[in-house]
Design a protein around this motif. Structure first.
Motif, PDB file in Angstrom:
ATOM      1  N   ILE B 377       0.843  -1.200   0.000  1.00 33.96           N
ATOM      2  CA  ILE B 377       0.000   0.000   0.000  1.00 33.96           C
ATOM      3  C   ILE B 377       0.871   1.240   0.000  1.00 33.96           C
ATOM      4  N   ARG B 378       1.882   1.235   0.878  1.00 33.80           N
ATOM      5  CA  ARG B 378       2.728   2.430   0.995  1.00 33.80           C
ATOM      6  C   ARG B 378       3.432   2.732  -0.323  1.00 33.80           C
ATOM      7  N   ALA B 379       3.800   1.673  -1.018  1.00 32.86           N
ATOM      8  CA  ALA B 379       4.563   1.877  -2.249  1.00 32.86           C
ATOM      9  C   ALA B 379       3.799   2.781  -3.208  1.00 32.86           C
ATOM     10  N   THR B 399      12.103   1.338  -2.468  1.00 32.77           N
ATOM     11  CA  THR B 399      12.428   2.598  -1.813  1.00 32.77           C
ATOM     12  C   THR B 399      11.759   2.690  -0.444  1.00 32.77           C
ATOM     13  N   VAL B 400      10.445   2.405  -0.420  1.00 33.42           N
ATOM     14  CA  VAL B 400       9.745   2.484   0.861  1.00 33.42           C
ATOM     15  C   VAL B 400      10.415   1.564   1.879  1.00 33.42           C
ATOM     16  N   HIS B 401      10.665   0.350   1.441  1.00 25.39           N
ATOM     17  CA  HIS B 401      11.183  -0.619   2.410  1.00 25.39           C
ATOM     18  C   HIS B 401      12.548  -0.187   2.934  1.00 25.39           C
ATOM     19  N   ALA B 402      13.369   0.324   2.015  1.00 31.44           N
ATOM     20  CA  ALA B 402      14.709   0.752   2.442  1.00 31.44           C
ATOM     21  C   ALA B 402      14.601   1.913   3.432  1.00 31.44           C
ATOM     22  N   ASP B 405      13.228   0.135   6.886  1.00 25.64           N
ATOM     23  CA  ASP B 405      13.922  -1.008   7.474  1.00 25.64           C
ATOM     24  C   ASP B 405      15.274  -1.181   6.797  1.00 25.64           C
ATOM     25  N   PRO B 406      16.196  -0.248   7.071  1.00 29.44           N
ATOM     26  CA  PRO B 406      17.470  -0.247   6.348  1.00 29.44           C
ATOM     27  C   PRO B 406      18.191  -1.591   6.434  1.00 29.44           C
ATOM     28  N   ASP B 407      18.093  -2.239   7.599  1.00 33.75           N
ATOM     29  CA  ASP B 407      18.878  -3.470   7.778  1.00 33.75           C
ATOM     30  C   ASP B 407      18.296  -4.649   7.002  1.00 33.75           C
ATOM     31  N   ASP B 408      16.972  -4.676   6.874  1.00 32.86           N
ATOM     32  CA  ASP B 408      16.307  -5.725   6.109  1.00 32.86           C
ATOM     33  C   ASP B 408      16.772  -7.110   6.538  1.00 32.86           C
ATOM     34  N   ARG B 409      16.631  -7.395   7.820  1.00 41.72           N
ATOM     35  CA  ARG B 409      17.114  -8.678   8.343  1.00 41.72           C
ATOM     36  C   ARG B 409      16.398  -9.850   7.662  1.00 41.72           C
ATOM     37  N   ASP B 410      15.137  -9.631   7.268  1.00 41.65           N
ATOM     38  CA  ASP B 410      14.382 -10.749   6.693  1.00 41.65           C
ATOM     39  C   ASP B 410      14.554 -10.874   5.190  1.00 41.65           C
ATOM     40  N   GLY B 411      15.361  -9.995   4.626  1.00 41.38           N
ATOM     41  CA  GLY B 411      15.642 -10.110   3.192  1.00 41.38           C
ATOM     42  C   GLY B 411      14.446  -9.890   2.301  1.00 41.38           C
ATOM     43  N   PHE B 412      13.561  -8.977   2.689  1.00 40.45           N
ATOM     44  CA  PHE B 412      12.430  -8.622   1.818  1.00 40.45           C
ATOM     45  C   PHE B 412      12.931  -8.225   0.441  1.00 40.45           C
ATOM     46  N   ARG B 413      13.902  -7.316   0.452  1.00 40.68           N
ATOM     47  CA  ARG B 413      14.257  -6.673  -0.819  1.00 40.68           C
ATOM     48  C   ARG B 413      14.841  -7.677  -1.804  1.00 40.68           C
ATOM     49  N   ASP B 414      15.748  -8.518  -1.327  1.00 40.69           N
ATOM     50  CA  ASP B 414      16.300  -9.522  -2.247  1.00 40.69           C
ATOM     51  C   ASP B 414      15.183 -10.377  -2.806  1.00 40.69           C
ATOM     52  N   ALA B 415      14.311 -10.823  -1.918  1.00 40.22           N
ATOM     53  CA  ALA B 415      13.222 -11.693  -2.368  1.00 40.22           C
ATOM     54  C   ALA B 415      12.422 -11.008  -3.474  1.00 40.22           C
ATOM     55  N   LEU B 416      12.113  -9.725  -3.265  1.00 38.43           N
ATOM     56  CA  LEU B 416      11.326  -8.999  -4.272  1.00 38.43           C
ATOM     57  C   LEU B 416      12.086  -8.929  -5.594  1.00 38.43           C
ATOM     58  N   ILE B 417      13.360  -8.532  -5.503  1.00 39.30           N
ATOM     59  CA  ILE B 417      14.141  -8.397  -6.738  1.00 39.30           C
ATOM     60  C   ILE B 417      14.131  -9.710  -7.502  1.00 39.30           C
ATOM     61  N   SER B 436      20.646  -0.886  -4.839  1.00 38.85           N
ATOM     62  CA  SER B 436      21.023   0.537  -4.912  1.00 38.85           C
ATOM     63  C   SER B 436      20.479   1.169  -6.189  1.00 38.85           C
ATOM     64  N   GLU B 437      20.451   0.385  -7.270  1.00 38.80           N
ATOM     65  CA  GLU B 437      19.975   0.927  -8.536  1.00 38.80           C
ATOM     66  C   GLU B 437      18.473   1.170  -8.467  1.00 38.80           C
ATOM     67  N   LEU B 438      17.755   0.239  -7.836  1.00 35.81           N
ATOM     68  CA  LEU B 438      16.298   0.253  -7.909  1.00 35.81           C
ATOM     69  C   LEU B 438      15.690   1.348  -7.030  1.00 35.81           C
ATOM     70  N   ILE B 439      16.361   1.650  -5.920  1.00 31.39           N
ATOM     71  CA  ILE B 439      15.811   2.675  -5.030  1.00 31.39           C
ATOM     72  C   ILE B 439      15.827   4.020  -5.747  1.00 31.39           C
ATOM     73  N   TRP B 440      14.704   4.735  -5.693  1.00 31.74           N
ATOM     74  CA  TRP B 440      14.634   6.032  -6.365  1.00 31.74           C
ATOM     75  C   TRP B 440      15.799   6.905  -5.923  1.00 31.74           C
ATOM     76  N   LYS B 441      16.351   7.653  -6.883  1.00 31.55           N
ATOM     77  CA  LYS B 441      17.473   8.539  -6.545  1.00 31.55           C
ATOM     78  C   LYS B 441      16.926   9.875  -6.025  1.00 31.55           C
ATOM     79  N   PRO B 442      17.573  10.450  -5.050  1.00 34.06           N
ATOM     80  CA  PRO B 442      17.211  11.820  -4.676  1.00 34.06           C
ATOM     81  C   PRO B 442      17.541  12.768  -5.829  1.00 34.06           C
ATOM     82  N   PRO B 443      16.873  13.922  -5.893  1.00 30.76           N
ATOM     83  CA  PRO B 443      17.095  14.838  -7.017  1.00 30.76           C
ATOM     84  C   PRO B 443      18.567  15.193  -7.153  1.00 30.76           C
TER      85      PRO B 443
END
Lengths: 557, 579, 405
Positions: B377-379, B399-402, B405-417, B436-443
């Motif tokens: 939903i947040r995404a 981006t939202v997840h990062a 939950d910067p540490d991502d102990r449960d490996g959400f992000r890898d699983a998604l990728i 790093s590539e997928l997370i939106w870049k700041p302006p």
């Protein structure tokens, strides 16, 4: 261990937005050079390596731990906490915005928070020759290098910001509470760091509390027993290890967590640390009880016998670890949020229990893990009974709305909705309206006539509970003061305090009026206390040392 | 409780010194004021009877209800599309009904249908409110003033259910089941779409998404509709997984492998395997229409790189859904592996689980589902303003997840990728599928708006009014930085009047308090003018955070109307028969 | 043993008990002497352990009869002897006991003061239980030991050693002069302190101008010098905190810094504050007889001095001083700077002092100043330095004799 903090631009010192580390040594009237954490060299090392001999590391450490504590509170309350000396509405002199931290402020085995100095002062000293624990006799020991002490003092500063009157000794609990809550937070912090915790779990066969537990733990009859001395066996419960050791021992906690609870103590113990320790023990009792309840099934699964104390299956250890950490941060939040629901003055331990229960009811209605039950029992078993409640049951402990339905006038509610406004322009308005409202309804709100002062108002805990709408509440502190002579011909008058914490729902309904009515009974009690012998302590220092200074009563820190 | 509303119908009265006598009723002090209303619904659909915890109690935030039920954001109107009244509206405040704790689940009782849709929709609102930390609104024209969602539980007589973004209404159909392969349904029996939990949620999600991102209804590429469908599917199934009770039995009957397509037969040999209800969408519906099977499955076909050849919205969306669930199940498996080892029990083996294990697994699964639900939903808040693609959604989620939950102990992000990569869902213009590539870049260069403006816009959103002056300042800001914000020079800027003040709370209680603004551009297609030809669409989502004295622009998620995009959109329009 | 002192000789005997006061004033009266004992005590951490002998010696020289016993204030280093030697004192004839008003039981203000005092002391002790490590704590410990109220001694004094409360006087600044007390012809005793108001009692620290020690280390006894730097010298900020004066948000500019310094110093000698509070309750007595004026200051500190030194009484007194008992063993904070030059030049100064437990007592500058003023007529109880004329030293005392006619 590395601490991750939200980024904020830092000047040398470090000096941030709310914290400023000033390395001035009053004992020797000298400065140690302020560290520059944005210095590329330091950045690429990602902070200075721990080094006793380098004051710049000390500066980094106090800054890191202090701001981490600050954020723990920010997050638990869902708003930026204010220090007592910060005026609302940012209209004050800039140098009043900071809490100043002196990592080497004095040459003393001590550390303290002082409101009127707007500072935390940490001391250093040489370890005593005999019983210096792991320290080399005579080596310098730095209180600013003890994680616990920093957290503990920081808590004093923050709690003082939330409830200014809690520093006043209006009864034997007031200062003890300050000590206790600071200890609780400092201790629970340990339980939120997985790495050290994991090791402990392995060592204690998963019964974190084992070292502090009687075997009949699982028979809930007697409930979780925080007993059996050997606390060293569980390093997590040893507050301020380094410090404590280089000073001999820290008895207060040990005697509390170390022994069977005994209702008698609560009646007789008055020294703030010892008394505080009773509260600490109660809360940890509850913590361990819920932990046990939550993990029993895991032990069954792995089928580990209740008395097994050997190494644990790593999977079990990991599970237990995450249970314990999760639980710890829940408790931290609970304890912090409960402060919001405490009366503004004359707090007693029992009131805090009521606050805890009230908050938890909002957080988690059906309480599957039995937090509330655990808390009630833990307090009950130590004879901590709230003043004027009928029974130690959830329903009678929860704060109740005022005896008549009251609505704050719309104008006031509208003003409150804007309470966070940057310029603080509406602060005055709120104060005035609130004052009127209280004057009109003083009876219902547990206030007496006259001398009503509106102290503070802000959004109640924003993240409160699962439900968004419950967040729409406002907390206001109303206090009343009466200056009297403690005895005929006394040189100075002493203030008697009463007051009410108002919780106003966003539709104006007065949800709670948590009152300490300044009636004859309370006046009598406070007067007796003030003239009774225990009180002496703070008085001579008042003026000299300053009321806001806890160090006078700090044994060690 | 409605926004700023009263918990009861009393209006605040000027307080009198001794309070107000008229309140001295059965509940003088308001001690018993309920926080929730418990209502019974089908966890799946009537076809499952009581099994799999099908009779479920939903606890929705309490609000005073008029017969219908009609609440502040949800209005259940039991009429046909043509508007002739069908069944008497249920009065959930009626003492008898309250005494029975609401109405018993029964597909024969239209009033239960009314109760169920109300409960399910309110429950979804609650999910969205909590995820976004704000009260979500439905689409409404121009004004920010709150609009309720209308629901016609028996809107039409066909095997269908849909969301009408003009009327802001959901309409559910009823229809006779087919004659063959109808599963547990009697051939020809009446089947109600509004009694399939997942279908109701699916449609509600369309409505909610439309409220957050009106422009996603414009079809500018092959993903536009597919995303709408996929997202609605994800939410529909994911929220089923948040209910512990249904989970428990399914876990037992899948040996803890939630993702397995079928349940162990209760009588070995004698029964033929049943479908796993938790991972199948529109089971009864599918059977009733004679497909003999659920409409879609969370697991779906084994992934392959060219699965995206599919262009039909529903199946294409389903591929995204499968990707998300792929990730979900991987995290679930990773998280629970330890438990299985503990209970020393091979994951695969048949037979029931140790009850403690089952309960643990259920708890974990439901916890995890809630986390995913929130993430999904947040995404949305971090999605581009227009021309959405499935890949963009991956980036938004990352981006939202990062953030939280910067540490991502449960490996959400890898699983998604992995999950998205396996299905060949690649975001446009990223160099690689690395975090790093997928997370939106700041302006590129730091930009910021005056904090006061940000605060005003937040306040306006919360208070449900428009702050023209602040909006003007925002507009100026965009004009000044056209280049940096990825706008093309020769086209006007349309600043959407809906600025969403979001408030995310992470697992560690870290809070992301931000303001989401959408600014879009339209460019009349040169050459081929002509009526009915949609313009090229581009735009940017601006996300402002507060730090210190400034309202810093954290992300500018841009869809610039460059040649490439024009070409792409032209191509897409052609493909759909528009010159 | 017979009267040891020649007729017509006013003898002042200063006992050497270590860190403590004990003075025997013997006034020629009729054919013999009448004796007044001013204080008898030693600091537990700085005693020579001879208090009982001292008591016995007193009994012997006085022929078992003391006209008056004076306890200037309740500190161990002034009254411990009354406990150690209680047996002796109980056997003697004692006509009068003079105590400061704060010792009068049943005086509400006094009660209040002691309640605070005891509370504070208890707290300090509590703190010490843990904080017994640093040099500060060691010093504090020393002070506390001295603060412990010696009930035996106090009860003894209040009851005239069991003889009853009549004849026990509680004195305060402005108390009517005692003329020929106990029948000592020609003796007039003026009571200068302690002041009756707590306001004065609470004022311990002289204003800068009146101090001997620099403001930076007003910590009783310069204990900081005892702990050396926690870091090696290269870590000292080379530009002495310039950064903080320049630092934009001005968290710790010069003003703040002075405040802080002051306060830290201040709070660092809590214990000493307590001690000082009691010091201020010292009896300050001026014994006038013939051309002699004996100023016995007890341990009076600024508050006490300030209450009388300015104005006529001050003038009057300083003019006539011939013998000056230096207060508080010569510490930095018990003798206002300004009085030195108001003392007559030919006076003699008696300094009951000892180098333990406080190495920085007596304050060197102070001693030097007095030496110059009195032309080297400064007598130390620990018998260091040469004795000025008129002084003879005994086993554990020094006698100073004055002709009367």
């Amino acid at each position: 261990m590395t601490i991750r903090l939200p980024y904020e631009p830092l000047q040398r010192g470090p000096v941030g937005r709310r914290l400023a580390v000033v390395d001035y040594d009053a004992a020797r009237d000298c400065f140690y050079p302020p560290v520059d954490l944005d210095d590329p060299l330091i950045l690429q090392e990602n902070g200075l390596e721990p080094r006793d001999s380098d004051p710049r590391f000390h500066q980094q450490m106090v800054y890191a731990v202090a701001s981490q504590t600050l954020h723990t509170f920010d997050r638990a309350l869902g708003r930026e906490v204010r220090f007592r000396f910060q005026r609302s509405g940012g209209s004050n002199k800039r140098n009043q915005q900071h809490l100043r931290i002196f990592p080497h402020g004095m040459n003393e085995a001590n550390a303290f928070y002082s409101r009127d100095l707007r500072a935390l002062v940490f001391g250093y000293f040489s370890a005593e020759a005999e019983d210096a624990g792991p320290n080399i006799p005579g080596q310098p020991v730095f209180t600013c290098l003890s994680h616990d002490i920093i957290v503990h003092e920081m808590c004093h500063a923050i709690i003082d910001g939330m409830r200014g009157h809690f520093l006043e000794k209006t009864n034997r609990d007031s200062l003890a509470f300050h000590e206790a809550l600071s200890d609780v937070i400092a201790l629970l912090q340990h339980f939120t760091f997985p790495e050290p915790l994991l090791e402990t779990i392995q060592r204690t066969g998963g019964r974190l509390h084992r070292s502090t537990l009687a075997p009949e733990l699982s028979s809930d009859e007697d409930g979780v027993e925080t007993g059996s001395g050997a606390i060293e066996a569980n390093p997590l419960v040893d507050l301020a290890l380094q410090f404590g050791e280089s000073l001999g021992t820290r008895k207060a906690l040990r005697s509390a967590i170390g022994v069977r609870p005994n209702k008698g103590d609560f009646e007789v113990v008055t020294e703030p640390h010892d008394r505080g320790a009773i509260l600490v023990a109660a809360i940890f009792d509850a913590y361990f009880r819920v932990y046990t309840r939550r993990t029993r099934d895991l032990f069954r699964l792995a089928d580990v016998a209740a008395d097994y104390a050997g190494e644990l299956h790593p999977d079990l250890a990991n599970r237990l670890c995450s249970e314990a950490t999760a639980l710890a941060s829940q408790f931290v939040q609970l304890c912090i949020r409960a402060v919001e629901f405490c009366p503004p003055v004359d707090l007693e331990f029992g009131d805090y229990l009521r606050a805890l229960i009230t908050v938890h009811c909002k957080l988690d209605v059906d309480d599957r893990d039995g937090f509330r039950d655990a808390l009630i029992r833990a307090f009950g078993r130590r004879g901590i009974f709230p003043p004027d409640v009928r029974s130690m049951t959830e329903s009678s402990l929860r704060w109740t709305p005022p005896a008549v339905r009251l609505y704050a006038p719309q104008a006031l509610v509208d003003a409150l909705r804007e309470v966070d406004r940057e310029d603080g322009s509406n602060q005055k308005k709120i104060a005035v309206l609130m004052h009127q409202f209280c004057e009109q309804n003083h009876d219902a709100l547990g206030l007496t006539e006259g001398t009503i002062a509106v102290r503070s108002f802000h959004h109640a805990v924003r993240l409160l509970g699962a439900e968004l709408e419950q967040a729409q509440e406002f907390v206001c502190e109303i206090t009343q003061t009466k200056e009297v002579l403690p005895f005929p011909g006394s040189p100075e008058k002493i203030p008697l305090r009463g007051g009410t914490t108002l919780v106003v729902r966003n539709d104006g309904r007065i949800r709670y009026a948590i009152a300490k009515t300044l009636d004859a009974k309370r006046e009598r009690a406070q007067l007796d206390y003030a003239t009774g012998h225990e009180v002496g302590s703070a008085d001579l220092y008042r003026g000299r040392v300053g009321v806001g200074e806890l160090r006078a009563l700090h044994r060690g820190y | 409780m409605p926004k700023n509303g009263k918990s009861d119908n009393q209006t605040p009265v000027a307080p009198t010194p001794n309070g107000d006598a008229q309140f001295r009723g059965p509940d003088p002090f308001g001690e018993y004021e309920p926080a929730y209303r418990s209502l019974r619904v089908y966890a799946f659909h009537p076809g499952l009877g009581r099994r799999s915890g099908n009779h479920l109690i939903l606890r929705v935030p309490f609000e005073p209800l008029k017969p219908g039920p009609i609440g502040s954001r949800v209005r259940v109107i039991d009429e046909s599309l043509e508007g002739e009244p069908l069944h008497p509206p249920v009065d959930l405040e009626h003492p008898d009904i309250i005494r029975n704790g609401g109405i018993e689940p029964s597909d024969g009782n239209p009033q239960f249908h009314q109760q169920m849709v109300y409960a399910v929709v309110s429950n979804m609102l609650r999910h969205f409110d909590r995820a976004l930390g704000r009260q979500v609104r439905f689409r409404s024209k121009g004004t920010a003033e709150q609009k309720a969602l209308t629901i016609l539980p028996h809107g039409m007589k066909e095997a269908n259910a849909y969301y009408d973004n003009e009327k802001v209404a959901l309409s559910f159909g009823q229809f006779p089941a087919a004659q063959a392969k109808t599963g547990r349904n009697i051939p020809g029996q009446l089947v109600y779409a509004c009694l399939s939990h997942d279908i109701v949620v699916h449609e509600t999600t369309h409505a909610l998404l439309d409220g957050l991102r009106p422009s996603f209804m414009e079809s500018t590429n092959v993903d536009s509709y597919a995303f709408h469908e996929g997202f609605s599917d994800v939410i529909a199934l994911m929220q089923l997984l948040t209910f512990p009770e249904p989970l428990l039995e399914t876990i037992q009957r899948t040996g803890g492998r939630l993702y397995s397509a079928s349940l162990h037969p209760e009588l070995d040999g004698a029964d033929q395997a049943e479908q796993n209800p938790l991972i199948s969408l529109g089971q009864q519906f599918g059977q009733a229409v004679g497909a003999g099977d659920a409409l879609r499955s969370a697991v779906g076909k084994p992934p392959d790189k060219d699965s995206l050849k599919e262009t039909q919205p529903h199946p294409r969306g389903a591929i995204m859904m499968n990707a998300v669930f792929d990730a979900f199940f991987h995290v679930y498996a990773r998280r629970t592996r330890g438990l299985f080892r503990l209970s020393a029990r091979a994951t695969g083996s048949e037979g029931d689980l140790h009850p403690d294990l089952a309960r643990r697994l259920a708890a974990d699964a439901s916890q995890l589902a809630t986390a995913f639900l929130q993430l999904c939903i947040r995404a949305i808040a971090y999605c581009p303003a227009v021309d959405m693609t499935l890949g963009d959604y991956l980036r938004a989620m990352m981006t939202v997840h990062a953030r939280l939950d910067p540490d991502d102990r449960d490996g959400f992000r890898d699983a998604l990728i992995d999950a998205f990569a396996r299905r060949g869902i690649y975001p446009p213009d990223v160099a690689s599928m690395s975090e790093s590539e997928l997370i939106w870049k700041p302006p590129r260069k730091p930009l910021s708006l005056d904090r006061q403006v940000v605060r005003q816009l937040r306040a306006a959103d919360a208070g449900g009014y428009r702050d023209m002056e602040a909006e003007k300042l925002l507009h100026q800001f965009c004009e000044e930085h056209r280049e940096d914000l990825g706008f093309i020079p020769d086209a006007s800027l349309e600043v959407s009047p809906f600025h969403q003040a979001i408030r995310f709370v992470g697992p560690e209680l870290d809070v992301a308090e931000e303001l989401v603004c959408q600014v879009t551009q339209s460019m009349e297609p040169n050459k081929r003018g002509g009526a009915g030809v949609p313009p090229y669409r581009g735009g940017t989502t601006l996300i402002f955070g507060e730090d210190g004295q400034r309202g810093r622009l954290r992300y500018a998620i841009t869809k610039r109307i460059d040649a490439e995009r024009q070409a792409a959109q032209r191509k897409w329009l052609k493909a759909n028969g528009i010159p | 043993m017979a009267n040891p002192f020649p007729d017509k000789i006013l003898n002042v005997r200063m006992y050497h008990v270590g860190f403590g006061d004990c003075f025997l004033l013997s006034f020629p009266s009729g054919n013999g002497h009448r004796h007044v004992l001013v204080d008898c005590g030693a600091h537990p951490k700085g005693t020579l352990g001879n208090l009982t002998e001292v008591a016995e010696n007193i009994r012997d020289v006085t022929g078992n009869h003391l006209t008056a016993v004076v306890a200037t204030h309740r500190h161990q280093d002034h009254i411990w002897g009354f406990e150690r030697g209680i047996k002796t004192f109980e056997t003697m004839t004692i006509d009068e006991v003079w105590l400061p008003w704060v010792e009068e039981l049943g005086n509400p203000e006094a009660r209040a003061m002691w309640r605070n005092h005891d509370g504070a002391r208890a707290m300090l002790e509590a703190r010490l239980k843990v904080a017994a490590a640093g040099p500060v704590q060691k010093a504090v410990a020393a002070v506390i030991a001295n603060l412990k109220p010696n009930q035996v001694a106090l009860d003894g004094l209040r009851s005239r050693f069991g003889r009853g409360i009549e004849g026990v006087r509680y004195l305060y600044g402005g108390y009517p002069d005692l003329v020929a007390p106990g029948g000592i012809d020609g003796l007039v005793v003026k009571v200068l302190g302690p002041p009756k108001t707590e306001a004065f009692l609470k004022r311990m620290r002289p204003p800068r101008a009146e101090r001997w020690a620099p403001a930076a280390s007003v910590d009783g006894n310069g204990i900081h010098d005892l702990m050396d730097s926690p870091f090696d010298e290269r870590w000292l900020d080379p530009d002495k905190g310039k950064y903080w004066e320049a630092e934009p948000s001005r968290v710790f500019d010069q003003v703040e810094r002075d405040l802080f310094k002051e306060r830290m110093a201040d709070s660092m000698d809590l214990a000493f504050a307590l001690e000082d509070a009691v010091n201020n309750s010292s009896l300050v007595l001026m014994f006038l007889i013939g051309k002699y004026g004996l100023l016995m200051t007890g341990d009076a500190q600024w508050g006490s001095w300030d209450s009388w030194m300015t104005g006529d009484i001050g003038e009057e007194t300083f003019k006539r001083v011939t013998l000056f008992k230096l207060g508080h063993h010569g510490s930095h904070n018990a003798t206002p700077r300004s009085i030195i030059n108001r003392l007559p030049e030919n006076l003699t100064v008696l300094v009951p002092t000892h180098n333990t437990p406080f190495p920085t007592i007596p304050e060197p500058d102070l001693m030097a100043a007095l030496a110059t003023r009195s032309k080297d007529r400064v007598v130390r109880s620990d018998n260091t330095g040469k004795l000025p004329s008129g002084c003879t030293s005994g086993d554990f005392w020094i006698d100073f004799q004055m002709e009367t006619d």
